[in-house]
Design a protein around this motif. Structure first.
Motif, PDB file in Angstrom:
ATOM      1  N   THR A 274      34.523  38.693  50.252  1.00 57.19           N
ATOM      2  CA  THR A 274      33.616  37.462  49.800  1.00 57.19           C
ATOM      3  C   THR A 274      34.166  36.943  48.376  1.00 57.19           C
ATOM      4  N   TYR A 275      34.609  37.786  47.516  1.00 56.29           N
ATOM      5  CA  TYR A 275      35.174  37.634  46.228  1.00 56.29           C
ATOM      6  C   TYR A 275      36.494  37.587  46.258  1.00 56.29           C
ATOM      7  N   HIS A 276      37.005  36.301  45.963  1.00 58.73           N
ATOM      8  CA  HIS A 276      38.392  36.075  45.893  1.00 58.73           C
ATOM      9  C   HIS A 276      38.921  35.768  44.660  1.00 58.73           C
ATOM     10  N   GLY A 277      38.292  34.846  43.724  1.00 55.77           N
ATOM     11  CA  GLY A 277      38.672  34.593  42.495  1.00 55.77           C
ATOM     12  C   GLY A 277      39.830  33.387  42.906  1.00 55.77           C
ATOM     13  N   ALA A 278      40.570  32.813  42.095  1.00 55.43           N
ATOM     14  CA  ALA A 278      41.355  31.754  42.186  1.00 55.43           C
ATOM     15  C   ALA A 278      42.174  31.806  43.317  1.00 55.43           C
ATOM     16  N   THR A 279      42.410  30.855  43.998  1.00 54.84           N
ATOM     17  CA  THR A 279      43.580  30.945  45.245  1.00 54.84           C
ATOM     18  C   THR A 279      44.346  29.843  45.079  1.00 54.84           C
TER      19      THR A 279
ATOM     20  N   ARG B 198      43.439  39.655  44.278  1.00 55.16           N
ATOM     21  CA  ARG B 198      43.852  41.116  43.598  1.00 55.16           C
ATOM     22  C   ARG B 198      44.977  41.099  42.763  1.00 55.16           C
ATOM     23  N   LEU B 199      45.742  40.368  42.874  1.00 59.74           N
ATOM     24  CA  LEU B 199      47.392  40.330  42.382  1.00 59.74           C
ATOM     25  C   LEU B 199      47.258  39.165  41.349  1.00 59.74           C
TER      26      LEU B 199
ATOM     27  N   MET C  71      52.430  47.052  42.368  1.00 55.92           N
ATOM     28  CA  MET C  71      51.585  45.743  41.890  1.00 55.92           C
ATOM     29  C   MET C  71      50.319  46.346  41.711  1.00 55.92           C
ATOM     30  N   ARG C  72      49.879  46.601  40.418  1.00 52.51           N
ATOM     31  CA  ARG C  72      48.603  47.057  40.060  1.00 52.51           C
ATOM     32  C   ARG C  72      47.674  45.800  40.278  1.00 52.51           C
ATOM     33  N   PRO C  73      46.630  46.052  41.265  1.00 51.02           N
ATOM     34  CA  PRO C  73      45.677  44.780  41.254  1.00 51.02           C
ATOM     35  C   PRO C  73      44.819  44.663  39.880  1.00 51.02           C
ATOM     36  N   LYS C  74      44.478  43.418  39.454  1.00 51.65           N
ATOM     37  CA  LYS C  74      44.107  43.094  38.505  1.00 51.65           C
ATOM     38  C   LYS C  74      42.553  43.137  38.232  1.00 51.65           C
ATOM     39  N   ARG C  75      41.806  43.207  39.616  1.00 47.13           N
ATOM     40  CA  ARG C  75      40.561  43.406  39.564  1.00 47.13           C
ATOM     41  C   ARG C  75      39.940  43.988  40.965  1.00 47.13           C
TER      42      ARG C  75
END
Length: 225
Positions: free
Chosen positions: A9-14, A94-95, A206-210
């Motif tokens: 449910t938590y996506h952030g900007a898309t 995530r990226l 690619m380290r996920p940012k969140r």
């Protein structure tokens, strides 16, 4: 199996996901405006053709990218952008925008080259975003192994199933190999496989940012959020 949504449910900007969907739609509308009779010429101009590519890789390199935004029909385009809409936002969340776009484009390149090396003498244009989208599916499997996907499974069109991501995407990639084995024509199955495994491997670097969280309905997944 047709996916409807996931439990993330938590996506952030898309912005990247939405932008790619819009761009694919605009390109298809432009194709359609030219008339159906022009489709073959459009495919041969902007599609990826292995035989021609390997004769002039530098001159034809641009077709790897243009082929990602050309589709054979409205249903073809719709199916690709729908999978991108279901699985893309969580991966982009995530990226972030730039790493998501890098993964998408590199998966598209890997998809085209995998298809090309599997059928190097083919003169049939390969078009569609499915190879790049397959890379997003591979990344999703690594990033969200505990998520579930709300799925319609024919012929049970009036029933919905919450399938664990490893089962859903495991079945999906297995089907690609089955179709390759039985030489089912008309779709670039090797492109799907190449894009998927590129996404699967590349996202590991690619380290996920969140972090992410799943739908509160699935309390049992909270420990993995």
């Amino acid at each position: 199996m047709f996916p409807l949504r996931d439990t993330i449910t938590y996506h952030g900007a898309t912005l990247a996901t939405i932008g790619l969907i819009i761009l694919n739609g605009i390109v298809f509308l432009y194709q359609f405006s030219l008339g159906i009779n022009v489709f073959p010429e459009f495919f041969y101009t902007f599609g990826f053709i292995p035989d021609i590519f390997f004769q002039d890789p530098i001159g034809e390199f641009s077709t790897i990218f243009t082929s990602m935004f050309v589709h054979g029909s409205f249903l073809h385009m719709l199916s690709n952008v729908w999978f991108l809409w279901v699985f893309g936002p969580a991966v982009e969340g995530r990226l972030g925008f730039f790493r998501f776009m890098l993964l998408y484009l590199l998966a598209g390149i890997a998809a085209a080259l995998t298809q090309g090396f599997s059928l190097p003498e083919s003169t049939i244009p390969m078009v569609g975003a499915s190879g790049a989208v397959s890379g997003i599916l591979g990344a999703y499997l690594i990033l969200f192994p505990r998520a579930r996907v709300l799925t319609i499974i024919p012929p049970f069109f009036f029933f919905f199933f919450w399938l664990p991501v490893p089962i859903y995407l495991g079945y999906w990639i297995l089907i690609q190999f089955v179709y390759v084995f039985y030489e089912v024509a008309g779709i670039a199955w090797w492109a799907h496989i190449g894009g998927f495994f590129l996404g699967l491997v590349l996202v590991l670097f690619m380290r996920p940012k969140r972090n992410y969280r799943a739908d509160p309905f699935w309390e049992c997944w909270r420990d993995y959020c």
